[in-house]
Design a protein around this motif. Structure first.
Motif, PDB file in Angstrom:
ATOM      1  N   ALA A  40       0.844  -1.201   0.000  1.00 52.07           N
ATOM      2  CA  ALA A  40       0.000   0.000   0.000  1.00 52.07           C
ATOM      3  C   ALA A  40       0.879   1.251   0.000  1.00 52.07           C
ATOM      4  O   ALA A  40       0.615   2.206  -0.738  1.00 52.07           O
ATOM      5  CB  ALA A  40      -0.940  -0.004   1.210  1.00 52.07           C
ATOM      6  N   HIS A  41       1.945   1.234   0.794  1.00 58.46           N
ATOM      7  CA  HIS A  41       2.889   2.360   0.793  1.00 58.46           C
ATOM      8  C   HIS A  41       3.499   2.555  -0.588  1.00 58.46           C
ATOM      9  O   HIS A  41       3.592   3.683  -1.079  1.00 58.46           O
ATOM     10  CB  HIS A  41       4.020   2.136   1.809  1.00 58.46           C
ATOM     11  N   TYR A  42       3.907   1.464  -1.207  1.00 56.81           N
ATOM     12  CA  TYR A  42       4.521   1.569  -2.525  1.00 56.81           C
ATOM     13  C   TYR A  42       3.539   2.188  -3.520  1.00 56.81           C
ATOM     14  O   TYR A  42       3.899   3.072  -4.301  1.00 56.81           O
ATOM     15  CB  TYR A  42       4.983   0.187  -3.011  1.00 56.81           C
ATOM     16  N   VAL A 127      -6.744   9.323  -6.010  1.00 57.98           N
ATOM     17  CA  VAL A 127      -7.012   8.208  -5.105  1.00 57.98           C
ATOM     18  C   VAL A 127      -7.338   6.954  -5.914  1.00 57.98           C
ATOM     19  O   VAL A 127      -6.860   5.859  -5.607  1.00 57.98           O
ATOM     20  CB  VAL A 127      -8.147   8.544  -4.120  1.00 57.98           C
ATOM     21  N   GLU A 128      -8.117   7.099  -6.977  1.00 58.98           N
ATOM     22  CA  GLU A 128      -8.458   5.947  -7.811  1.00 58.98           C
ATOM     23  C   GLU A 128      -7.218   5.375  -8.485  1.00 58.98           C
ATOM     24  O   GLU A 128      -7.063   4.156  -8.598  1.00 58.98           O
ATOM     25  CB  GLU A 128      -9.516   6.300  -8.853  1.00 58.98           C
ATOM     26  N   ALA A 129      -6.298   6.221  -8.908  1.00 60.16           N
ATOM     27  CA  ALA A 129      -5.046   5.744  -9.503  1.00 60.16           C
ATOM     28  C   ALA A 129      -4.238   4.947  -8.478  1.00 60.16           C
ATOM     29  O   ALA A 129      -3.649   3.911  -8.809  1.00 60.16           O
ATOM     30  CB  ALA A 129      -4.237   6.925 -10.041  1.00 60.16           C
ATOM     31  N   VAL A 130      -4.218   5.410  -7.229  1.00 61.53           N
ATOM     32  CA  VAL A 130      -3.526   4.683  -6.159  1.00 61.53           C
ATOM     33  C   VAL A 130      -4.200   3.331  -5.940  1.00 61.53           C
ATOM     34  O   VAL A 130      -3.520   2.302  -5.819  1.00 61.53           O
ATOM     35  CB  VAL A 130      -3.507   5.502  -4.849  1.00 61.53           C
ATOM     36  N   ARG A 131      -5.524   3.305  -5.886  1.00 59.90           N
ATOM     37  CA  ARG A 131      -6.262   2.045  -5.704  1.00 59.90           C
ATOM     38  C   ARG A 131      -5.907   1.043  -6.800  1.00 59.90           C
ATOM     39  O   ARG A 131      -5.696  -0.135  -6.534  1.00 59.90           O
ATOM     40  CB  ARG A 131      -7.771   2.299  -5.759  1.00 59.90           C
ATOM     41  N   THR A 133      -3.224   0.892  -8.679  1.00 60.84           N
ATOM     42  CA  THR A 133      -1.850   0.420  -8.496  1.00 60.84           C
ATOM     43  C   THR A 133      -1.795  -0.610  -7.380  1.00 60.84           C
ATOM     44  O   THR A 133      -1.162  -1.669  -7.515  1.00 60.84           O
ATOM     45  CB  THR A 133      -0.904   1.602  -8.177  1.00 60.84           C
ATOM     46  N   PHE A 134      -2.470  -0.335  -6.275  1.00 58.94           N
ATOM     47  CA  PHE A 134      -2.499  -1.253  -5.136  1.00 58.94           C
ATOM     48  C   PHE A 134      -3.114  -2.594  -5.538  1.00 58.94           C
ATOM     49  O   PHE A 134      -2.568  -3.655  -5.215  1.00 58.94           O
ATOM     50  CB  PHE A 134      -3.273  -0.614  -3.980  1.00 58.94           C
ATOM     51  N   ARG A 135      -4.214  -2.573  -6.263  1.00 57.67           N
ATOM     52  CA  ARG A 135      -4.854  -3.823  -6.723  1.00 57.67           C
ATOM     53  C   ARG A 135      -3.911  -4.636  -7.604  1.00 57.67           C
ATOM     54  O   ARG A 135      -3.831  -5.864  -7.480  1.00 57.67           O
ATOM     55  CB  ARG A 135      -6.142  -3.515  -7.471  1.00 57.67           C
ATOM     56  N   ARG A 136      -3.202  -3.956  -8.517  1.00 55.21           N
ATOM     57  CA  ARG A 136      -2.256  -4.668  -9.393  1.00 55.21           C
ATOM     58  C   ARG A 136      -1.133  -5.301  -8.576  1.00 55.21           C
ATOM     59  O   ARG A 136      -0.718  -6.440  -8.835  1.00 55.21           O
ATOM     60  CB  ARG A 136      -1.666  -3.719 -10.435  1.00 55.21           C
TER      61      ARG A 136
END
Length: 165
Positions: A40-42, A127-131, A133-136
């Motif tokens: 999540a940090h990454y 925030v959606e872009a972070v989500r 990335t996190f999902r991937r």
């Protein structure tokens, strides 16, 4: 900096970071969470261009165990605190204990308690872009076999976009 999450077979998962100068820091990851929090940090730090949060501080020479020292955290700045709150909110959302539509409000409230104001660039689209990335990253980790590793690069160069000064 090269980041390596190794999935343990009979041992705990580990996080290993090798800096550009060849120095290293590593730790065994908590059995209940594995690399979820660090992934999540990454996602937060690379997507938003943060370079002075967890991985950025590691790249600058901090040791992982320094983050567990609750006695002296004077070296942890606002960018690191923002990233921590964002990473925690992602985890709460993933666990189903936080509603996605309340993400920014939740982060804003937790940051306000620390005397931080959310940067204007932290939009619902960001925030959606972070989500995403996190999902991937979570999918890549799930596909990593026991004994295998997920390797990531953390940029050492200045970001092209940053939310905070």
């Amino acid at each position: 900096m090269q980041i390596r999450f190794k999935k343990g077979k009979d041992k705990p998962d580990t996080l290993h970071c090798r800096r550009a100068d060849g120095s290293q820091t590593w730790t065994r990851l908590h059995a209940d969470f594995g690399p979820q929090h660090d992934l999540a940090h990454y996602a937060v730090e690379t997507t938003l261009g943060l370079r002075h949060a967890f991985f950025g501080l590691l790249a600058q020479g901090r040791a992982i165990e320094e983050f567990a020292d609750t006695e002296d955290r004077s070296w942890v700045g606002g960018e690191a605190l923002l990233a921590e709150n964002l990473a925690m909110a992602l985890q709460y959302e993933l666990a189903g204990s936080a509603a996605p539509e309340a993400f920014l409000e939740t982060v804003e409230q937790s940051c306000a308690g620390l005397g931080l104001v959310l940067p204007p660039g932290l939009t619902p689209d960001a925030v959606e872009a972070v989500r995403q990335t996190f999902r991937r990253l979570l999918a890549r980790w799930a596909a990593t076999p026991p004994g295998g590793a997920l390797e990531l690069d953390f940029p050492d160069a200045q970001p092209g976009f940053s939310l905070v000064r």
